[in-house]
Design a protein around this motif. Structure first.
Motif, PDB file in Angstrom:
ATOM      1  N   SER A  63      -7.310  -6.444  11.647  1.00 55.95           N
ATOM      2  CA  SER A  63      -6.703  -5.176  12.047  1.00 55.95           C
ATOM      3  C   SER A  63      -7.399  -4.633  13.290  1.00 55.95           C
ATOM      4  O   SER A  63      -8.540  -4.999  13.594  1.00 55.95           O
ATOM      5  CB  SER A  63      -6.797  -4.159  10.912  1.00 55.95           C
TER       6      SER A  63
ATOM      7  N   GLU B 221      -2.496  -2.553  11.330  1.00 54.29           N
ATOM      8  CA  GLU B 221      -3.034  -3.165  10.117  1.00 54.29           C
ATOM      9  C   GLU B 221      -2.522  -4.583   9.915  1.00 54.29           C
ATOM     10  O   GLU B 221      -1.320  -4.840   9.963  1.00 54.29           O
ATOM     11  CB  GLU B 221      -2.679  -2.306   8.911  1.00 54.29           C
TER      12      GLU B 221
ATOM     13  N   ASN C 158     -12.976   1.257   5.584  1.00 56.49           N
ATOM     14  CA  ASN C 158     -12.950  -0.174   5.300  1.00 56.49           C
ATOM     15  C   ASN C 158     -14.150  -0.647   4.493  1.00 56.49           C
ATOM     16  O   ASN C 158     -14.180  -1.790   4.045  1.00 56.49           O
ATOM     17  CB  ASN C 158     -12.879  -0.952   6.621  1.00 56.49           C
TER      18      ASN C 158
ATOM     19  N   VAL D 249     -11.508  -4.781  10.239  1.00 55.25           N
ATOM     20  CA  VAL D 249     -11.009  -3.971  11.347  1.00 55.25           C
ATOM     21  C   VAL D 249     -11.954  -4.093  12.530  1.00 55.25           C
ATOM     22  O   VAL D 249     -13.175  -3.923  12.386  1.00 55.25           O
ATOM     23  CB  VAL D 249     -10.881  -2.489  10.950  1.00 55.25           C
TER      24      VAL D 249
END
Length: 264
Positions: free
Chosen positions: A90, A53, A122, A60
């Motif tokens: 991430s 993270e 997310n 992400v």
């Protein structure tokens, strides 16, 4: 054409163990510096992903590892996380079950579950990128509208040539299944399709002519059907060293993945 020589990359690159040892060593160092969160996305010991993270609310990207659907796992590739974390992105790296214990179609189902978990967590479709078999699956996720963009590194987009190689001993594909699981023949994303419409095909200049052909043909075919594609040949790199750029925060490949991840 000797398809075995074209697609058997470990035989083609005799010094691949040294490159893979670098993967292992950088992975171990990255896991110490940036301990990942382990997240189960399904049942079974391999249905787990590592999430590195970058911070609250960070986008992400999902990396899908290679190994011809029959080798390796997430732990080999933790070393690529620091380069993306430096850009505020991430990184999720799922493992998945391997052939011949499961069919390739089952692996695709697992990858769908992993990508959808990241999307739900997310609130947005992730950029999906992958190497070799992972490049194949990244393109599949884009076709299905699960990714905001896909970056396929040394991807195999037409599985039919593998039928005539030793690699098919574990995959056990027949002609029908090989064609059906080849994303070069799948529907292409377009402006009316949920998800992204960007596909990058990246391949090493020292890879076999077949791998270079596969990336070029995939980009050409999908471009003709409305996808924003680019094919980049990285000079002097083979099927293993082509991943070197993912370990550098200032490389073109890393910056491209970060830019795709960070765009609105």
């Amino acid at each position: 054409m000797n398809l075995e020589a074209e697609y058997n990359n470990r035989a083609r690159v005799p010094d691949h163990p040294a490159v893979m040892q670098m993967w292992r060593e950088t992975a171990e160092a990255a896991r110490v510096a940036h301990p990942p969160l382990e997240i189960a996305y399904g049942s079974g010991p391999r249905a787990v992903m590592d999430l590195f993270e970058a911070g609250p609310g960070a986008p992400v990207a999902v990396f899908l590892h290679g190994g011809y659907w029959q080798a390796l796992d997430r732990s080999w590739f933790s070393g690529i996380a620091p380069a993306l974390l430096a850009h505020g992105v991430s990184l999720a790296i799922p493992s998945y079950d391997l052939c011949p214990a499961v069919r390739l179609g089952t692996i695709l189902g697992q990858v769908r579950a992993a990508v959808e978990l990241i999307r739900g967590r997310n609130g947005a479709r992730p950029v999906v990128f992958g190497h070799s078999a992972g490049g194949h699956m990244a393109a599949c996720m884009l076709s299905e509208g699960r990714a905001s963009a896909a970056v396929a590194i040394s991807g195999v987009f037409d599985l039919r040539p593998l039928l005539e190689t030793s690699l098919n001993e574990a995959l056990n594909l027949d002609a029908h299944e090989a064609a059906a699981l080849s994303p070069i023949f799948w529907p292409t994303p377009n402006g009316s399709t949920p998800g992204g419409t960007v596909l990058d095909c990246i391949v090493g200049g020292d890879e076999s002519p077949e791998f270079i052909r596969q990336s070029g043909e995939m980009a050409e075919r999908w471009s003709a059907r409305g996808v924003e594609t680019r094919c980049e040949i990285l000079a002097g790199l083979n099927h293993f060293t082509v991943l070197n750029s993912l370990y550098k925060s200032d490389s073109g490949t890393t910056r491209r993945i970060a830019a795709l991840s960070l765009r609105d």
